[in-house]
Design a protein around this motif. Structure first.
Motif, PDB file in Angstrom:
ATOM      1  N   THR A 130      36.592 -28.246  10.026  1.00 18.44           N
ATOM      2  CA  THR A 130      37.900 -27.734  10.363  1.00 18.44           C
ATOM      3  C   THR A 130      37.587 -27.021  11.985  1.00 18.44           C
ATOM      4  O   THR A 130      36.422 -26.010  12.147  1.00 18.44           O
ATOM      5  N   GLU A 131      38.758 -26.697  12.371  1.00 18.88           N
ATOM      6  CA  GLU A 131      38.919 -25.532  13.853  1.00 18.88           C
ATOM      7  C   GLU A 131      38.161 -24.022  12.757  1.00 18.88           C
ATOM      8  O   GLU A 131      37.434 -23.259  13.032  1.00 18.88           O
ATOM      9  N   PRO A 147      25.279 -22.667  24.685  1.00 17.84           N
ATOM     10  CA  PRO A 147      25.708 -21.422  24.698  1.00 17.84           C
ATOM     11  C   PRO A 147      26.951 -21.577  25.334  1.00 17.84           C
ATOM     12  O   PRO A 147      27.794 -21.258  25.186  1.00 17.84           O
ATOM     13  N   ASP A 148      27.663 -22.167  26.455  1.00 20.87           N
ATOM     14  CA  ASP A 148      28.392 -22.187  27.268  1.00 20.87           C
ATOM     15  C   ASP A 148      29.842 -22.830  26.902  1.00 20.87           C
ATOM     16  O   ASP A 148      30.367 -22.262  26.598  1.00 20.87           O
ATOM     17  N   PHE A 149      29.361 -23.827  25.552  1.00 24.28           N
ATOM     18  CA  PHE A 149      30.293 -24.759  25.242  1.00 24.28           C
ATOM     19  C   PHE A 149      30.884 -23.871  23.666  1.00 24.28           C
ATOM     20  O   PHE A 149      32.220 -24.120  23.177  1.00 24.28           O
ATOM     21  N   ILE A 150      30.296 -23.357  23.858  1.00 20.91           N
ATOM     22  CA  ILE A 150      30.089 -23.305  22.491  1.00 20.91           C
ATOM     23  C   ILE A 150      30.952 -21.375  22.251  1.00 20.91           C
ATOM     24  O   ILE A 150      32.069 -20.679  21.537  1.00 20.91           O
ATOM     25  N   GLU A 155      36.481 -18.907  22.099  1.00 20.65           N
ATOM     26  CA  GLU A 155      37.932 -18.276  22.836  1.00 20.65           C
ATOM     27  C   GLU A 155      38.570 -19.408  22.551  1.00 20.65           C
ATOM     28  O   GLU A 155      40.473 -19.850  22.623  1.00 20.65           O
ATOM     29  N   LYS A 156      38.380 -20.192  21.118  1.00 22.85           N
ATOM     30  CA  LYS A 156      39.351 -21.357  20.759  1.00 22.85           C
ATOM     31  C   LYS A 156      40.065 -22.313  22.338  1.00 22.85           C
ATOM     32  O   LYS A 156      41.164 -22.432  22.507  1.00 22.85           O
ATOM     33  N   ASP A 157      39.167 -22.774  23.289  1.00 21.42           N
ATOM     34  CA  ASP A 157      39.539 -23.432  24.211  1.00 21.42           C
ATOM     35  C   ASP A 157      38.557 -24.320  24.070  1.00 21.42           C
ATOM     36  O   ASP A 157      37.192 -24.331  24.645  1.00 21.42           O
ATOM     37  N   TYR A 158      39.297 -25.375  22.933  1.00 24.05           N
ATOM     38  CA  TYR A 158      38.522 -26.791  23.201  1.00 24.05           C
ATOM     39  C   TYR A 158      38.286 -27.278  23.985  1.00 24.05           C
ATOM     40  O   TYR A 158      37.581 -28.260  24.305  1.00 24.05           O
ATOM     41  N   GLU A 159      38.914 -27.700  24.624  1.00 23.46           N
ATOM     42  CA  GLU A 159      38.935 -27.741  26.081  1.00 23.46           C
ATOM     43  C   GLU A 159      38.166 -28.268  27.188  1.00 23.46           C
ATOM     44  O   GLU A 159      37.271 -28.268  27.351  1.00 23.46           O
ATOM     45  N   GLY A 160      37.844 -26.763  27.173  1.00 28.54           N
ATOM     46  CA  GLY A 160      37.049 -25.983  27.738  1.00 28.54           C
ATOM     47  C   GLY A 160      35.589 -26.648  27.141  1.00 28.54           C
ATOM     48  O   GLY A 160      34.923 -26.777  28.322  1.00 28.54           O
TER      49      GLY A 160
END
Ligand code: FAD
Length: 469
Positions: free
Chosen positions: A30-31, A60-63, A68-73
């Motif tokens: 879950t989120e 590490p960048d996508f994590i 930051e809760k920027d999932y599209e990023g």
């Protein structure tokens, strides 16, 4: 804040429920769980996890974006290097790749990188509104043989650069092993279909039911105006044991068994293709394919399923998670055993007896482990006089596959090694000009991510070749 020593558990269907359905076993983070798991990442300066990933995802960048809760990023970062994140997040052996290099893993459990990748990809698939646009054409035509992960990746990378790509697939559905091999309960087919649709939106033309080497040869593709060809035809030719009884009714290769179930939907009440359901089933082998076949047999209604493997649990090549899932579901592991004969029914008084020719059992011999072989795995040695019979109705043989020789046999000058793998140089170029290859067709049966890596490499080489032509 102290770091949790263990990765967050993956929510799953209960074993007693999932053993009777084909729905996905792992339900995904879950989120809230994903953000908590992301918080475990130390964001190391030297990023060792990236070196463990065959396509070097900036982990590490996508994590960091998940924190930051920027999932599209987060998705966009993964998408720079991987074209199939929803697939890889589910089936990659992260424990031996990125997660094996995670600094946290030295003293604790590594970050659940694969689970986070899956979360991000699923989030994107559910929430992203924009479809990719087909880029401006550069006028060059490239043919891709096979629509498995190597072919799809190569096609996607070239299409993004403006190439007009046509994928030729022998089967009636695109996706390779992702659709015909790996079962729905591990990788829903809708996910693969979405990836194929994304490629089509980029302008890739996917032609199914075309067998290169029969419908068309590679030379004919060049005559049709294709300027380069990528061969990603996989390793779909099953190996057999060469023991008596392998041609009895009720003996399947794992490929046939899984294809009938996954692609031809043999589990439906009124299937296009039949499959033996129920009874007692023995699956011979210890890889991911064997686990998939055993768990499929269970879901098809088998009353008892054995895995028969000639080494011990320590040498079992399947992913640990898959073995644990199989054990939880009640698969019976007969380790340190090897089949020597498959036994069948024979009624000499009535040659028309419908039971004639069907499997009734499998004779096995106990094994013990000797000295390590060239790969460092201890060699199994038969224990003299230890033969015994297990009572089974179906035997599924899952002891490996090889590349099909069809393309080699119909393409002049295409060199292969002694195991049938197409020989390529460091750029993925074969012994034929403008013919590139990668994935299982080159290495023999391997992994999704290594096939994708090879597709990527070949796409870059084809781009360089055609740009300079
Ligand atoms: C049951 C099973 C479970 C697996 N589980 C995992 C796992 O959990 N994790 C993991 O990383 N890997 C797993 N693997 C391995 C992984 O799926 C393969 O390594 C990967 O799919 C190889 O990709 P590929 O593109 O080289 O070939 P494939 O996926 O095999 O695709 C090749 C495609 O080419 C087509 N083709 C073949 N010949 C021709 C021709 N002459 N003309 C046109 N088309 C042709 C085939 O029909 C097929 O669609 C599994 C494999 C199997 C069989």
């Amino acid at each position: 804040m102290a770091i949790e020593p263990k990765k967050h558990e993956m929510p799953t269907q209960a074993p007693e429920v999932r053993a009777h359905n084909f729905k996905e076993v792992a339900l995904g983070y879950t989120e809230e769980i994903a953000v908590d798991e992301a918080a475990r990442c130390l964001n190391c300066k030297n990023q060792p996890c990236v070196t463990g990933c065959p396509v070097n995802i900036h982990i590490p960048d996508f994590i960091g974006k998940i924190k930051e809760k920027d999932y599209e990023g987060a998705y966009q970062i993964i998408n720079e290097t991987s074209s199939l994140p929803a697939v890889c997040g589910r089936v990659c052996p992260q424990e031996t790749q990125c997660e094996s290099k995670c600094t946290l893993g030295i003293k604790n459990e590594p970050v659940g990188i694969g689970r986070l990748e899956r979360f991000v990809a699923d989030w994107h698939n559910e929430n992203a509104k924009t479809a990719p646009e087909a880029p401006k054409s550069n006028g060059h035509k490239v043919a891709v043989v096979g629509s498995g992960p190597s072919g799809l990746t190569c096609a996607g990378d070239l299409a993004k650069k403006g190439y007009k790509v046509s994928v030729f697939e022998a089967l009636h559905t695109a996706g390779g092993v992702l659709v015909y091999g790996i079962p729905e309960f591990r990788l829903p087919k809708s996910i693969v279909a979405k990836e194929v649709d994304t490629l089509k939106a980029l302008g890739v033309d996917v032609e199914t039911n075309v067998v290169i080497g029969k419908t068309l040869t590679i030379d004919e593709l060049f005559e049709q105006g294709f300027e380069a060809v990528f061969v990603g035809s996989g390793a779909g030719l099953p190996n057999f044991m060469g023991i008596p009884g392998e041609s009895l009714k009720g003996v399947y290769s794992a490929n046939e068994f899984l294809t009938r179930s996954n692609l031809m939907k043999a589990y439906n009440d009124d299937p296009v293709t039949p499959i033996m359901k129920g009874g007692k089933v023995a699956v011979v082998g210890g890889g991911n394919v064997a686990m998939d076949a055993a768990r499929t047999a269970l879901r098809l209604g088998a009353e008892h399923v054995y895995i028969v493997y000639r080494r011990s649990l320590d040498e079992l090549p399947a992913r640990k998670e898959e073995v644990e899932h199989a054990m939880e579901e009640g698969i019976d592991f007969k380790l340190l055993n090897n089949p020597v004969e498959i036994l069948g029914f024979n009624n000499p008084d009535d040659p028309r007896d419908p039971k004639n020719g069907f499997v009734t059992g499998m004779k096995c011999i106990k094994m013990e482990l000797g000295e390590p072989d060239e790969k460092g795995r201890r060699r199994p040695i038969p224990v003299e006089g230890s033969e015994f019979v297990i009572d089974v109705d179906t035997v599924v043989i899952s002891i490996g596959t090889s590349p099909n020789p069809l393309i080699k046999d119909t393409t002049k000058g295409l060199e292969v090694n002694k195991r049938g793998g197409i020989i390529v140089n460091e750029d993925g170029l074969t012994s034929r000009d403008a013919v590139y290859a990668g994935g299982d067709a080159v290495t023999g049966a391997a992994t999704v991510i290594s096939a994708m890596g090879a597709g990527k490499l070949a796409a870059a080489s084809i781009d360089e070749y055609l740009s300079n032509k």
